[in-house]
Design an enzyme around this catalytic site. Structure first.
Site, PDB file in Angstrom:
ATOM      1  N   ASP A  39       0.875  -1.167   0.000  1.00 13.43           N
ATOM      2  CA  ASP A  39       0.000   0.000   0.000  1.00 13.43           C
ATOM      3  C   ASP A  39       0.918   1.225   0.000  1.00 13.43           C
ATOM      4  OD1 ASP A  39      -2.015   1.830   0.195  1.00 13.43           O
ATOM      5  OD2 ASP A  39      -2.565   1.358   2.255  1.00 13.43           O
ATOM      6  N   ASP A  44      -3.017  11.978  -0.777  1.00 19.29           N
ATOM      7  CA  ASP A  44      -4.402  11.842  -1.226  1.00 19.29           C
ATOM      8  C   ASP A  44      -4.946  13.217  -1.560  1.00 19.29           C
ATOM      9  OD1 ASP A  44      -6.733  10.599  -1.913  1.00 19.29           O
ATOM     10  OD2 ASP A  44      -7.336  10.041   0.110  1.00 19.29           O
ATOM     11  N   ASN A  72      -4.271   4.681  -3.941  1.00 23.18           N
ATOM     12  CA  ASN A  72      -5.476   5.437  -4.247  1.00 23.18           C
ATOM     13  C   ASN A  72      -5.249   6.136  -5.597  1.00 23.18           C
ATOM     14  OD1 ASN A  72      -4.016   7.879  -3.744  1.00 23.18           O
ATOM     15  ND2 ASN A  72      -4.571   7.804  -1.576  1.00 23.18           N
ATOM     16  N   GLN A  73      -6.242   6.858  -6.062  1.00 18.98           N
ATOM     17  CA  GLN A  73      -6.130   7.463  -7.392  1.00 18.98           C
ATOM     18  C   GLN A  73      -4.953   8.429  -7.470  1.00 18.98           C
ATOM     19  OE1 GLN A  73      -9.756   9.089  -9.072  1.00 18.98           O
ATOM     20  NE2 GLN A  73      -8.620  10.621 -10.230  1.00 18.98           N
ATOM     21  N   GLU A  75      -2.191   8.497  -5.716  1.00 21.85           N
ATOM     22  CA  GLU A  75      -0.922   7.760  -5.683  1.00 21.85           C
ATOM     23  C   GLU A  75      -0.645   7.067  -7.019  1.00 21.85           C
ATOM     24  OE1 GLU A  75      -1.296   6.965  -0.868  1.00 21.85           O
ATOM     25  OE2 GLU A  75      -2.047   5.495  -2.321  1.00 21.85           O
ATOM     26  N   GLU A 143     -22.023   8.997   4.202  1.00 18.18           N
ATOM     27  CA  GLU A 143     -21.694  10.271   4.836  1.00 18.18           C
ATOM     28  C   GLU A 143     -20.900  10.039   6.123  1.00 18.18           C
ATOM     29  OE1 GLU A 143     -22.276  13.187   3.633  1.00 18.18           O
ATOM     30  OE2 GLU A 143     -23.757  12.815   2.049  1.00 18.18           O
ATOM     31  N   GLY A 151      -7.819   3.048   4.439  1.00 24.46           N
ATOM     32  CA  GLY A 151      -6.861   2.456   3.513  1.00 24.46           C
ATOM     33  C   GLY A 151      -6.172   1.243   4.108  1.00 24.46           C
ATOM     34  N   ASP A 152      -5.783   1.341   5.386  1.00 21.66           N
ATOM     35  CA  ASP A 152      -5.158   0.206   6.073  1.00 21.66           C
ATOM     36  C   ASP A 152      -6.131  -0.966   6.165  1.00 21.66           C
ATOM     37  OD1 ASP A 152      -2.867   1.709   6.496  1.00 21.66           O
ATOM     38  OD2 ASP A 152      -3.555   2.454   8.436  1.00 21.66           O
TER      39      ASP A 152
END
Length: 377
Positions: A39, A44, A72-73, A75, A143, A151-152
């Site tokens: 990861d 971000d 993520n996008q 990264e 929400e 992420g983890d």
């Protein structure tokens, strides 16, 4: 001292180059069979968390060693030196990451219009190899965020489910996504964001309280194949030669299906599976059943009213249909029809010799419900 005999290595946030290079050195000491899930926590929403030089070290020294990469996008954009504005561009970026050495890539966030549909969903993209199948997972937007640690959680659960489903990466992503949704729902049920000295602080994820759903996630959202492009299916044909449908709730339906099932079949269709078929039929989606071992040319179709009628098999097995079977010979016989072939592997952790293998079908599923990946539901 012979303690470095691990099957997997998982890394998350690494704040400096020297520690990252120590990870590369650690890989040299682990067994060659050890799989590395990385990861690459860099930033971000257009903002770096770390030193810019880490990006180059990841790209040049780490990615060639990675089995599964979960950026993520933002990264992914940093590592590929390109901008992502569509699902197609995300798929192309994944291929670039494969070219750098990563075998499997999961974009854990994909904030582009054709993935989020104006904010209704959170998008995730799975790529199983350069030029190979790409899968889009859309999860309902919840929400209360942003949250710390999602992420983890995603990386850890993805690794666990990839180990449990080595032949079915979409299932691993679906279960990781289901876990993420359930943990966030449990968190927001009890806690909300709060202010500390003018700064918004998100609630702590209720991981411990979500133990049961982490261990047994309920998948409600299924991946969709996005590339190579697949036509929208207009029908589902289920091979009953290896299935013995049984239900106490709809005896006539069960009896009609059982009539064409193999007498030696040992795998019962669950009521939930029958309910899925009935739901599809009620939406005027073609649902048909046939015996892949038989040459009698007949099939049964489930009508929108829930009735079963007999029809010629050539009327149901067409290029715009999905054919589901757990028999390799049935899949081979159906190949000439042009239908999308889906092999059912009966949920095992690995594929047995008697089960459909990747070369026998266009796709493999380990549960009947997973056929929803290919249907407009």
């Amino acid at each position: 001292n012979e303690v470095l005999n691990h099957d997997y290595l998982l890394t998350g946030y690494i704040g400096n180059v020297s520690v990252l290079r120590e990870v590369v050195g650690l890989l040299d000491m682990l067994p060659k069979t050890c799989k590395y899930l990385c990861d690459p926590v860099l930033g971000d929403n257009g903002k770096l968390y770390t030193s810019p030089e880490l990006v180059d070290v990841y790209r040049e020294e780490v990615l060639p060693r990675v089995e599964v990469l979960t950026p993520n996008q933002f990264e992914a954009e940093l590592l590929t030196k390109r901008t992502i504005t569509t699902v197609a561009e995300a798929a192309s970026a994944c291929d670039t990451l494969h070219g750098l050495g990563c075998k499997t890539v999961v974009l854990t966030t994909l904030d582009v219009p054709d993935a989020t549909e104006s904010g209704k969903f959170v998008g995730m993209l799975l790529s199983e190899g350069q030029g190979k199948q790409k899968w889009l997972l859309q999860l309902p937007f919840l929400e209360g965020g942003p949250f710390t640690g999602t992420g983890d959680l995603t990386a850890a659960t993805l690794l666990a489910w990839l180990n449990a489903h080595p032949g079915e990466a979409p299932m691993a992503l679906e279960k990781a996504g289901a876990t993420l949704q359930s943990v966030i729902q449990e968190t927001t049920r009890v806690s909300q964001r709060f202010e500390v000295k003018g700064k918004t602080v998100p609630p702590e994820l209720r991981i411990i309280q979500s133990k049961s759903t982490i261990e047994h996630p309920i998948v409600k959202n299924w991946c969709r194949p996005v590339t190579p492009s697949a036509a929208i299916a207009e029908g589902l044909v289920v091979d009953l030669s290896g299935l013995n449908p049984k239900t106490d709730d709809d005896a006539p339906f069960a009896e009609a299906l059982s009539a064409s099932a193999s007498a030696s079949a040992a795998e019962p269709l669950l009521q939930s599976d029958l309910s899925l078929f009935q739901k599809l039929a009620a939406q005027h989606f073609q649902v048909a059943f046939m015996n892949g071992d038989s040459d009698n040319g007949s099939a049964m179709q489930l009508t929108a009213e829930g009735k079963v009628i007999q029809i010629p098999s050539q009327d149901v097995l067409r290029p715009n249909t999905v054919f589901l079977s757990d028999k390799t010979h049935s899949l081979s016989r159906a190949k000439s029809s042009g239908a999308t072939l889906v092999g059912f592997t009966r949920g095992g952790a690995g594929l047995e010799a008697s089960q459909p293998q990747p070369q026998h079908a266009d796709f493999l599923v380990s549960t009947l419900a997973a056929v929803q990946r290919f249907l407009p539901v």
